[in-house]
Design an enzyme around this catalytic site. Structure first.
Site, PDB file in Angstrom:
ATOM      1  N   ASP A 114     -30.517 -16.088  -4.379  1.00 53.42           N
ATOM      2  CA  ASP A 114     -29.138 -16.355  -4.829  1.00 53.42           C
ATOM      3  C   ASP A 114     -28.220 -16.685  -3.663  1.00 53.42           C
ATOM      4  OD1 ASP A 114     -29.543 -15.383  -7.680  1.00 53.42           O
ATOM      5  OD2 ASP A 114     -30.105 -13.623  -6.520  1.00 53.42           O
ATOM      6  N   GLU A 163     -21.304 -22.659  -9.178  1.00 55.23           N
ATOM      7  CA  GLU A 163     -22.311 -23.403  -9.947  1.00 55.23           C
ATOM      8  C   GLU A 163     -21.982 -23.342 -11.431  1.00 55.23           C
ATOM      9  OE1 GLU A 163     -26.434 -24.266  -8.696  1.00 55.23           O
ATOM     10  OE2 GLU A 163     -26.943 -22.830 -10.254  1.00 55.23           O
ATOM     11  N   ASP A 193     -23.059 -18.539  -6.658  1.00 57.78           N
ATOM     12  CA  ASP A 193     -24.067 -18.753  -7.710  1.00 57.78           C
ATOM     13  C   ASP A 193     -23.921 -17.581  -8.684  1.00 57.78           C
ATOM     14  OD1 ASP A 193     -26.247 -19.553  -9.168  1.00 57.78           O
ATOM     15  OD2 ASP A 193     -27.713 -18.651  -7.808  1.00 57.78           O
TER      16      ASP A 193
END
Lengths: 169, 169
Positions: B154, B81, B21
């Protein structure tokens, strides 16, 4: 003891400055030397990456080519254009990704970075924030005493950024 | 000739998947193993970079820490992502720059990359595009049979991306 100081010993050594106009498809670069107030163009061009290639391979190409340029010219200062956001979010993401790789590469070589917005570049070269691309390129030609405007556009833009950086150095 | 096939010889070897992420201040990572349909959490956490540091040094930290993770776990697949743009252009530029460094690092190790939007992650884990952060994290906990939701956020998000990637592998 020598009667006269050697002119060579007195000579300042030039500062090498690398200007970069980041892009995923085309990253412009311009190398100049600054000696006193005198600016001289050394090299310019564009790192191109083909569109139908994996993004990670395009970023690797930018990383590798920029590493080669840094090893070849050993710049003491790198100027990088900031990202201008108004037009297209998708393009801005792509350019920012390339810009991250450029900043990383400069950082790995411990070279100081200066950043300029497109507006700052226009103001520095033409004293006019609404200057056209061509007006900025004409000023690059005049300041660096070139016979013609360098091609491609990204290369001329990168030289403009190098000139901005030289004024700050 | 052996009477029975060795259970060891029959055993599939697990696929190691790294989910990421991206962020400039916090890049979440999650490492899982996939064996058949079984997913197992191996590690997760966050690469943090201090705000009052030069951007190039923050990107160098992300590059170095990600390299260490790749060398340690040798993932065969990396899920990253995609950037969601609606909120803040300045944040999006910063995250995109970090993301460029992450894609470069994966590319340098020749590891295939899969990319997912936040919507795709939500759909894959909860079958509901409007799922809350907490609902996604609960599903991460259930799918990976964890005792609690991994921290920080995260890290949990990165495990969610690793799970998405596993479903595609």
């Amino acid at each position: 003891m020598p009667k006269f100081k050697s002119p060579i010993a007195n000579r300042q050594s030039p500062i090498v400055i690398l200007g970069i106009d980041p892009g995923l498809a085309d990253t412009g670069f311009g190398v100049i030397e600054k000696l006193g107030h005198q600016l001289t163009a050394i090299d310019c061009g564009s790192i191109k990456t083909p569109a139908k290639t994996l993004i990670e391979n395009r970023l690797k190409t930018i990383y590798q080519e920029l590493n080669k340029l840094i090893k070849k010219y050993r710049p003491q200062l790198i100027g990088v254009e900031q990202i201008f956001f108004a037009k297209n979010a998708k393009t801005a993401i792509a350019v920012s990704q390339a810009r991250g790789v450029i900043l990383l590469t400069a950082g790995q070589h411990h070279i100081p970075i200066v950043e300029f917005s497109p507006l700052q570049v226009k103001m520095a070269l033409t004293s006019y924030g609404q200057a056209s691309k061509n007006q900025v390129e004409q000023m690059v030609k005049i300041i660096l005493k070139l016979k013609s405007i360098p091609k491609p556009d990204d290369a001329a833009d990168a030289l403009a950024i190098a000139i901005c950086s030289a004024n700050q150095s």
